[in-house]
Design a protein around this motif. Sequence first.
Motif, PDB file in Angstrom:
ATOM      1  N   VAL A   1       0.852  -1.188   0.000  1.00 15.98           N
ATOM      2  CA  VAL A   1       0.000   0.000   0.000  1.00 15.98           C
ATOM      3  C   VAL A   1       0.893   1.245   0.000  1.00 15.98           C
ATOM      4  O   VAL A   1       1.801   1.348   0.823  1.00 15.98           O
ATOM      5  CB  VAL A   1      -0.921   0.026   1.242  1.00 15.98           C
ATOM      6  CG1 VAL A   1      -1.715   1.331   1.284  1.00 15.98           C
ATOM      7  CG2 VAL A   1      -1.867  -1.168   1.222  1.00 15.98           C
ATOM      8  N   PRO A   2       0.665   2.201  -0.912  1.00 13.25           N
ATOM      9  CA  PRO A   2       1.487   3.430  -0.925  1.00 13.25           C
ATOM     10  C   PRO A   2       1.348   4.190   0.393  1.00 13.25           C
ATOM     11  O   PRO A   2       0.272   4.221   0.992  1.00 13.25           O
ATOM     12  CB  PRO A   2       0.893   4.235  -2.091  1.00 13.25           C
ATOM     13  CG  PRO A   2       0.179   3.236  -2.935  1.00 13.25           C
ATOM     14  CD  PRO A   2      -0.328   2.187  -1.999  1.00 13.25           C
ATOM     15  N   MET A   3       2.418   4.810   0.832  1.00 18.35           N
ATOM     16  CA  MET A   3       2.363   5.630   2.031  1.00 18.35           C
ATOM     17  C   MET A   3       1.403   6.794   1.800  1.00 18.35           C
ATOM     18  O   MET A   3       1.237   7.272   0.674  1.00 18.35           O
ATOM     19  CB  MET A   3       3.755   6.165   2.369  1.00 18.35           C
ATOM     20  CG  MET A   3       4.788   5.090   2.683  1.00 18.35           C
ATOM     21  SD  MET A   3       4.468   4.229   4.245  1.00 18.35           S
ATOM     22  CE  MET A   3       4.980   5.489   5.426  1.00 18.35           C
ATOM     23  N   LEU A   4       0.775   7.230   2.869  1.00 14.81           N
ATOM     24  CA  LEU A   4      -0.215   8.297   2.757  1.00 14.81           C
ATOM     25  C   LEU A   4       0.400   9.554   2.149  1.00 14.81           C
ATOM     26  O   LEU A   4      -0.257  10.280   1.396  1.00 14.81           O
ATOM     27  CB  LEU A   4      -0.795   8.609   4.141  1.00 14.81           C
ATOM     28  CG  LEU A   4      -1.953   9.609   4.196  1.00 14.81           C
ATOM     29  CD1 LEU A   4      -3.100   9.182   3.282  1.00 14.81           C
ATOM     30  CD2 LEU A   4      -2.452   9.754   5.626  1.00 14.81           C
ATOM     31  N   ALA A   5       1.658   9.823   2.455  1.00 14.99           N
ATOM     32  CA  ALA A   5       2.330  11.010   1.917  1.00 14.99           C
ATOM     33  C   ALA A   5       2.470  10.951   0.391  1.00 14.99           C
ATOM     34  O   ALA A   5       2.664  11.981  -0.265  1.00 14.99           O
ATOM     35  CB  ALA A   5       3.706  11.170   2.558  1.00 14.99           C
ATOM     36  N   ASP A   6       2.365   9.746  -0.174  1.00 19.31           N
ATOM     37  CA  ASP A   6       2.516   9.574  -1.621  1.00 19.31           C
ATOM     38  C   ASP A   6       1.172   9.405  -2.322  1.00 19.31           C
ATOM     39  O   ASP A   6       1.122   8.993  -3.486  1.00 19.31           O
ATOM     40  CB  ASP A   6       3.389   8.343  -1.909  1.00 19.31           C
ATOM     41  CG  ASP A   6       4.771   8.470  -1.303  1.00 19.31           C
ATOM     42  OD1 ASP A   6       5.287   9.598  -1.279  1.00 19.31           O
ATOM     43  OD2 ASP A   6       5.323   7.450  -0.836  1.00 19.31           O
ATOM     44  N   ASN A   7       0.081   9.719  -1.621  1.00 18.29           N
ATOM     45  CA  ASN A   7      -1.264   9.511  -2.159  1.00 18.29           C
ATOM     46  C   ASN A   7      -1.551  10.539  -3.259  1.00 18.29           C
ATOM     47  O   ASN A   7      -1.663  11.737  -2.995  1.00 18.29           O
ATOM     48  CB  ASN A   7      -2.289   9.636  -1.015  1.00 18.29           C
ATOM     49  CG  ASN A   7      -3.689   9.248  -1.453  1.00 18.29           C
ATOM     50  OD1 ASN A   7      -4.229   9.817  -2.380  1.00 18.29           O
ATOM     51  ND2 ASN A   7      -4.263   8.279  -0.764  1.00 18.29           N
ATOM     52  N   MET A   8      -1.687  10.081  -4.502  1.00 25.52           N
ATOM     53  CA  MET A   8      -1.899  10.973  -5.638  1.00 25.52           C
ATOM     54  C   MET A   8      -3.268  11.631  -5.580  1.00 25.52           C
ATOM     55  O   MET A   8      -3.432  12.795  -5.959  1.00 25.52           O
ATOM     56  CB  MET A   8      -1.738  10.189  -6.947  1.00 25.52           C
ATOM     57  CG  MET A   8      -0.307   9.753  -7.233  1.00 25.52           C
ATOM     58  SD  MET A   8       0.824  11.187  -7.313  1.00 25.52           S
ATOM     59  CE  MET A   8       0.120  12.079  -8.696  1.00 25.52           C
ATOM     60  N   PHE A   9      -4.273  10.894  -5.082  1.00 27.12           N
ATOM     61  CA  PHE A   9      -5.618  11.454  -4.976  1.00 27.12           C
ATOM     62  C   PHE A   9      -5.603  12.675  -4.060  1.00 27.12           C
ATOM     63  O   PHE A   9      -6.187  13.719  -4.368  1.00 27.12           O
ATOM     64  CB  PHE A   9      -6.582  10.396  -4.440  1.00 27.12           C
ATOM     65  CG  PHE A   9      -7.995  10.865  -4.294  1.00 27.12           C
ATOM     66  CD1 PHE A   9      -8.894  10.729  -5.342  1.00 27.12           C
ATOM     67  CD2 PHE A   9      -8.437  11.445  -3.117  1.00 27.12           C
ATOM     68  CE1 PHE A   9     -10.211  11.170  -5.216  1.00 27.12           C
ATOM     69  CE2 PHE A   9      -9.746  11.886  -2.975  1.00 27.12           C
ATOM     70  CZ  PHE A   9     -10.633  11.751  -4.029  1.00 27.12           C
ATOM     71  N   ALA A  10      -4.909  12.547  -2.906  1.00 30.68           N
ATOM     72  CA  ALA A  10      -4.828  13.655  -1.959  1.00 30.68           C
ATOM     73  C   ALA A  10      -4.124  14.851  -2.600  1.00 30.68           C
ATOM     74  O   ALA A  10      -4.557  16.001  -2.423  1.00 30.68           O
ATOM     75  CB  ALA A  10      -4.095  13.215  -0.697  1.00 30.68           C
ATOM     76  N   SER A  11      -3.062  14.589  -3.332  1.00 23.99           N
ATOM     77  CA  SER A  11      -2.316  15.666  -3.983  1.00 23.99           C
ATOM     78  C   SER A  11      -3.203  16.416  -4.969  1.00 23.99           C
ATOM     79  O   SER A  11      -3.192  17.659  -5.021  1.00 23.99           O
ATOM     80  CB  SER A  11      -1.097  15.087  -4.702  1.00 23.99           C
ATOM     81  OG  SER A  11      -0.390  16.088  -5.377  1.00 23.99           O
ATOM     82  N   GLU A  12      -3.998  15.683  -5.740  1.00 21.93           N
ATOM     83  CA  GLU A  12      -4.899  16.315  -6.708  1.00 21.93           C
ATOM     84  C   GLU A  12      -6.012  17.082  -5.994  1.00 21.93           C
ATOM     85  O   GLU A  12      -6.447  18.150  -6.463  1.00 21.93           O
ATOM     86  CB  GLU A  12      -5.496  15.247  -7.633  1.00 21.93           C
ATOM     87  CG  GLU A  12      -4.466  14.614  -8.566  1.00 21.93           C
ATOM     88  CD  GLU A  12      -5.051  13.443  -9.361  1.00 21.93           C
ATOM     89  OE1 GLU A  12      -6.289  13.265  -9.326  1.00 21.93           O
ATOM     90  OE2 GLU A  12      -4.274  12.728 -10.024  1.00 21.93           O
ATOM     91  N   LEU A  13      -6.475  16.549  -4.858  1.00 23.50           N
ATOM     92  CA  LEU A  13      -7.507  17.221  -4.078  1.00 23.50           C
ATOM     93  C   LEU A  13      -6.997  18.563  -3.550  1.00 23.50           C
ATOM     94  O   LEU A  13      -7.676  19.593  -3.633  1.00 23.50           O
ATOM     95  CB  LEU A  13      -7.939  16.315  -2.920  1.00 23.50           C
ATOM     96  CG  LEU A  13      -8.967  16.857  -1.922  1.00 23.50           C
ATOM     97  CD1 LEU A  13     -10.223  17.341  -2.630  1.00 23.50           C
ATOM     98  CD2 LEU A  13      -9.319  15.770  -0.897  1.00 23.50           C
ATOM     99  N   PHE A  14      -5.769  18.566  -3.027  1.00 24.91           N
ATOM    100  CA  PHE A  14      -5.191  19.807  -2.510  1.00 24.91           C
ATOM    101  C   PHE A  14      -4.991  20.828  -3.643  1.00 24.91           C
ATOM    102  O   PHE A  14      -5.225  22.029  -3.454  1.00 24.91           O
ATOM    103  CB  PHE A  14      -3.852  19.531  -1.827  1.00 24.91           C
ATOM    104  CG  PHE A  14      -3.958  18.652  -0.613  1.00 24.91           C
ATOM    105  CD1 PHE A  14      -5.122  18.615   0.143  1.00 24.91           C
ATOM    106  CD2 PHE A  14      -2.893  17.846  -0.229  1.00 24.91           C
ATOM    107  CE1 PHE A  14      -5.221  17.810   1.278  1.00 24.91           C
ATOM    108  CE2 PHE A  14      -2.977  17.036   0.892  1.00 24.91           C
ATOM    109  CZ  PHE A  14      -4.153  17.019   1.643  1.00 24.91           C
TER     110      PHE A  14
END
Length: 312
Positions: free
Chosen positions: A211-224
Amino acid sequence: MSESGAFFPVSVKKFMEKGITSLSEEEKMSTLHYLENAYHQEPCNEEIVHRLIQFYNQTNKTKKAQEIGQNFLTMNGYNKDILGELSITFMQEDNMDTYFTLVRHYMEEEQNEDTQQVTNNVIPFPKQFIPRKDIRDFASWQTAEQLEFLQEARFLEIDDFLPAFKVFLADESFSPFVQSMIFELMQEKEIDEEIEVRKINKHGIFNPKKVPMLADNMFASELFTGLADKLEHSNPSLFEQVIGIIQQHLFMIYPFEFEPKDVNVWVNAYYKWANAMYGDKTMISDPVNHELMEEAISTIEELEIRQQNYFI
């Protein structure tokens, strides 16, 4: 004043039960005015301090929350509820190392009160790290003890602890924040096996190593990024507040993710929800599925309520 807050004004009781989003602007002002006045009169009253820190956390006044929380601990010593609320403060400030230092200090101070003082000229021989309590009872420990142990465990082999951790992850009655920290620890240790996770009405099987680390979450990056386009220039303080809230929400549900995985739905949901906190009934002009957006807003509100009910 009773522990139940029976003598609190109506707006304060409403805040305690339903959180900041349930209050009108007038109610927010009266709640803050009451809590700050009560604090100045009784700075050592645990319940008042707890609720005032909670209010500051939910209105992004983390510096004030940190100041009164640490002042209370300095004057009164270890307090589980105050430390718990401060954990949210330090998480919003991305400064959990300071929080763990506080936890360790007060837990050691408490332990020293129960142990015989060692003669000053005796130098203790280094020992292998052993939990102060049976790790099999991890679920029954106070949350501050769980967090302190997890911080220590980052520097240890954790194979012997895995059975207790698995039990904790598979029970949704436990703190989702502590569950997330356990899962992240398993990722750091590259645990390569299927782990059952139950939290916040979700159930799944995850392999921490895959599972990717939360810091590497692409969905979160796009949301921000999407929220930055809407808020960063027009309302930078609200933008910073919303980003902090989203980070807490993502961490709380981790390793699960937001559903549906439509970034536009969640960008507009958080944008509309955040503006509504300040009485702004923002109309969404973006092409978005409004039914899914309203469902997302309901999820956001549920996460806010759950966050207030868990001591991290």
